[in-house]
Design a protein around this motif. Sequence first.
Motif, PDB file in Angstrom:
ATOM      1  N   ASP A  61     -35.632 -26.060 -22.591  1.00 36.37           N
ATOM      2  CA  ASP A  61     -35.231 -24.000 -23.035  1.00 36.37           C
ATOM      3  C   ASP A  61     -36.401 -23.729 -22.607  1.00 36.37           C
ATOM      4  O   ASP A  61     -36.147 -22.437 -21.692  1.00 36.37           O
ATOM      5  N   LEU A  62     -37.623 -24.003 -22.906  1.00 38.35           N
ATOM      6  CA  LEU A  62     -39.061 -23.585 -22.981  1.00 38.35           C
ATOM      7  C   LEU A  62     -39.483 -23.952 -21.059  1.00 38.35           C
ATOM      8  O   LEU A  62     -40.273 -23.265 -20.668  1.00 38.35           O
ATOM      9  N   VAL A  63     -38.843 -24.488 -20.601  1.00 37.42           N
ATOM     10  CA  VAL A  63     -39.783 -24.865 -19.007  1.00 37.42           C
ATOM     11  C   VAL A  63     -39.121 -24.842 -17.984  1.00 37.42           C
ATOM     12  O   VAL A  63     -37.898 -24.622 -18.613  1.00 37.42           O
ATOM     13  N   PRO A  64     -39.095 -24.487 -16.832  1.00 37.70           N
ATOM     14  CA  PRO A  64     -38.479 -24.106 -16.020  1.00 37.70           C
ATOM     15  C   PRO A  64     -37.118 -25.270 -15.667  1.00 37.70           C
ATOM     16  O   PRO A  64     -37.991 -26.327 -15.378  1.00 37.70           O
ATOM     17  N   GLY A  65     -36.082 -25.282 -14.986  1.00 42.47           N
ATOM     18  CA  GLY A  65     -35.258 -26.042 -14.313  1.00 42.47           C
ATOM     19  C   GLY A  65     -35.066 -26.734 -15.476  1.00 42.47           C
ATOM     20  O   GLY A  65     -34.440 -26.124 -16.399  1.00 42.47           O
ATOM     21  N   ASP A  66     -33.997 -28.094 -14.038  1.00 39.35           N
ATOM     22  CA  ASP A  66     -33.626 -29.002 -15.715  1.00 39.35           C
ATOM     23  C   ASP A  66     -34.187 -29.179 -15.972  1.00 39.35           C
ATOM     24  O   ASP A  66     -35.321 -29.463 -16.003  1.00 39.35           O
ATOM     25  N   ALA A  67     -33.439 -30.168 -16.691  1.00 41.05           N
ATOM     26  CA  ALA A  67     -34.267 -31.517 -18.027  1.00 41.05           C
ATOM     27  C   ALA A  67     -34.802 -32.425 -16.624  1.00 41.05           C
ATOM     28  O   ALA A  67     -36.351 -33.170 -17.288  1.00 41.05           O
ATOM     29  N   GLU A  68     -33.893 -32.670 -15.618  1.00 44.31           N
ATOM     30  CA  GLU A  68     -35.216 -33.706 -14.095  1.00 44.31           C
ATOM     31  C   GLU A  68     -35.949 -33.453 -13.769  1.00 44.31           C
ATOM     32  O   GLU A  68     -37.423 -33.821 -14.017  1.00 44.31           O
ATOM     33  N   THR A  69     -36.207 -31.341 -13.789  1.00 48.10           N
ATOM     34  CA  THR A  69     -37.960 -31.225 -13.109  1.00 48.10           C
ATOM     35  C   THR A  69     -38.747 -30.813 -14.260  1.00 48.10           C
ATOM     36  O   THR A  69     -39.807 -31.257 -13.716  1.00 48.10           O
ATOM     37  N   ALA A  70     -38.200 -31.093 -15.552  1.00 50.37           N
ATOM     38  CA  ALA A  70     -38.641 -30.953 -16.947  1.00 50.37           C
ATOM     39  C   ALA A  70     -39.619 -32.366 -16.566  1.00 50.37           C
ATOM     40  O   ALA A  70     -41.084 -32.776 -16.999  1.00 50.37           O
ATOM     41  N   MET A  71     -39.217 -33.474 -16.352  1.00 51.68           N
ATOM     42  CA  MET A  71     -39.558 -34.764 -16.703  1.00 51.68           C
ATOM     43  C   MET A  71     -40.120 -34.719 -15.578  1.00 51.68           C
ATOM     44  O   MET A  71     -41.572 -35.694 -15.571  1.00 51.68           O
ATOM     45  N   HIS A  72     -40.558 -34.184 -13.688  1.00 48.97           N
ATOM     46  CA  HIS A  72     -41.601 -34.784 -13.191  1.00 48.97           C
ATOM     47  C   HIS A  72     -42.677 -33.705 -13.460  1.00 48.97           C
ATOM     48  O   HIS A  72     -43.918 -34.057 -13.128  1.00 48.97           O
ATOM     49  N   LEU A  73     -42.469 -32.443 -14.737  1.00 46.56           N
ATOM     50  CA  LEU A  73     -43.861 -32.137 -14.552  1.00 46.56           C
ATOM     51  C   LEU A  73     -45.114 -32.961 -15.769  1.00 46.56           C
ATOM     52  O   LEU A  73     -45.811 -32.650 -15.494  1.00 46.56           O
ATOM     53  N   VAL A  74     -43.646 -33.080 -16.927  1.00 47.45           N
ATOM     54  CA  VAL A  74     -44.120 -34.009 -17.238  1.00 47.45           C
ATOM     55  C   VAL A  74     -44.806 -35.197 -17.069  1.00 47.45           C
ATOM     56  O   VAL A  74     -46.299 -35.473 -17.623  1.00 47.45           O
ATOM     57  N   GLY A  75     -44.387 -36.215 -16.298  1.00 43.54           N
ATOM     58  CA  GLY A  75     -44.688 -37.062 -15.133  1.00 43.54           C
ATOM     59  C   GLY A  75     -46.338 -36.620 -14.628  1.00 43.54           C
ATOM     60  O   GLY A  75     -46.771 -37.594 -14.904  1.00 43.54           O
ATOM     61  N   VAL A  76     -46.304 -35.329 -13.793  1.00 50.24           N
ATOM     62  CA  VAL A  76     -47.383 -35.073 -13.356  1.00 50.24           C
ATOM     63  C   VAL A  76     -48.760 -34.780 -14.695  1.00 50.24           C
ATOM     64  O   VAL A  76     -50.368 -34.345 -14.027  1.00 50.24           O
ATOM     65  N   THR A  77     -48.484 -34.039 -15.494  1.00 49.31           N
ATOM     66  CA  THR A  77     -49.244 -33.860 -17.069  1.00 49.31           C
ATOM     67  C   THR A  77     -49.900 -35.298 -16.961  1.00 49.31           C
ATOM     68  O   THR A  77     -50.820 -35.658 -17.715  1.00 49.31           O
ATOM     69  N   GLU A  78     -49.165 -36.221 -17.520  1.00 51.58           N
ATOM     70  CA  GLU A  78     -49.157 -37.671 -17.253  1.00 51.58           C
ATOM     71  C   GLU A  78     -50.438 -38.437 -16.436  1.00 51.58           C
ATOM     72  O   GLU A  78     -51.206 -38.606 -17.061  1.00 51.58           O
ATOM     73  N   ILE A  79     -50.185 -38.307 -15.488  1.00 52.29           N
ATOM     74  CA  ILE A  79     -50.816 -38.641 -14.336  1.00 52.29           C
ATOM     75  C   ILE A  79     -52.465 -37.992 -13.734  1.00 52.29           C
ATOM     76  O   ILE A  79     -53.461 -38.567 -14.695  1.00 52.29           O
ATOM     77  N   VAL A  80     -52.340 -36.733 -14.345  1.00 50.16           N
ATOM     78  CA  VAL A  80     -53.549 -35.656 -14.645  1.00 50.16           C
ATOM     79  C   VAL A  80     -54.027 -36.436 -16.170  1.00 50.16           C
ATOM     80  O   VAL A  80     -55.588 -36.543 -15.900  1.00 50.16           O
ATOM     81  N   ALA A  81     -53.853 -36.545 -17.054  1.00 48.23           N
ATOM     82  CA  ALA A  81     -54.655 -36.886 -18.082  1.00 48.23           C
ATOM     83  C   ALA A  81     -55.410 -38.596 -18.353  1.00 48.23           C
ATOM     84  O   ALA A  81     -55.892 -38.316 -18.240  1.00 48.23           O
ATOM     85  N   GLY A  82     -54.318 -39.403 -17.410  1.00 50.33           N
ATOM     86  CA  GLY A  82     -54.418 -40.712 -17.247  1.00 50.33           C
ATOM     87  C   GLY A  82     -55.667 -40.504 -16.693  1.00 50.33           C
ATOM     88  O   GLY A  82     -57.137 -40.843 -16.625  1.00 50.33           O
ATOM     89  N   LEU A  83     -55.821 -39.771 -15.504  1.00 52.31           N
ATOM     90  CA  LEU A  83     -56.931 -40.006 -14.601  1.00 52.31           C
ATOM     91  C   LEU A  83     -57.858 -39.198 -14.919  1.00 52.31           C
ATOM     92  O   LEU A  83     -59.279 -39.116 -15.537  1.00 52.31           O
ATOM     93  N   ALA A  84     -57.790 -38.284 -15.948  1.00 55.84           N
ATOM     94  CA  ALA A  84     -59.370 -37.850 -16.704  1.00 55.84           C
ATOM     95  C   ALA A  84     -59.789 -38.426 -17.424  1.00 55.84           C
ATOM     96  O   ALA A  84     -60.946 -38.288 -18.037  1.00 55.84           O
ATOM     97  N   VAL A  85     -59.333 -39.676 -18.606  1.00 54.75           N
ATOM     98  CA  VAL A  85     -58.899 -40.217 -18.838  1.00 54.75           C
ATOM     99  C   VAL A  85     -60.360 -41.391 -18.942  1.00 54.75           C
ATOM    100  O   VAL A  85     -61.591 -42.042 -18.999  1.00 54.75           O
TER     101      VAL A  85
END
Length: 150
Positions: A61-85
Motif C-alpha cells: 500500500d505504501l509503494v506506487p503501482g501494484d505488487a508487480e511494480t513494487a517487486m520491480h522496484l525491489v529488483g532495481v534496488t537489489e541490483i544497485v545494492a549489489g553493485l555498491a558492495v
Amino acid sequence: MTTTTHQKKSQRIPTLAEPGFQAFWALRLGFAVLPIVFGLDKFAKILTGDWTRYLANGINDLVPGDAETAMHLVGVTEIVAGLAVLVLPRLGAPLVAVWLGGIIVDLLMVGGYGDVALRDFGLMAAALVLTRLAWAYPNGLPRQAPGRGI
C-alpha cells in the motif's frame, strides 16, 4: 604508539594469505553477486515465479503501482545494492544490511515465512561483518606476500 607508527600500520597492504582479508573478499563477492541475481530475478522470474507473495499488504500500500511494480522496484534496488558492495563496500555493505532488515520486517508482516526471515537475519549479521571488514581493509586490494604468489 606514535603517529608515525600508527600511519605505517594503517597504510599496510594486506595479502590474500590473511584470513580476515580472505573473509572480506568472500563476503564482498557474495554480497555483490547474490543481490544482483535476486534483483534480476524480479524481472526474469526463474528462481521464484511469483515474488509478490513475499510482499506484505501494508508495504504494498505504501509503494506506487501494484505488487508487480513494487517487486520491480525491489529488483532495481537489489541490483544497485549489489553493485555498491562490489565498488564501494563501506557504503554497500551497510546498505545491504539495512535492506535485509527491511526484508525481515516485511516477511514477518506477511506471516508464514519465519524461517526465511531467520535466514535473512543471519545474512544481515554477515553484511554487518562485511561492513566492519570494509573499514579494516580500506583499499580492498591484496599485495603479493614475500616469497608467495597472491
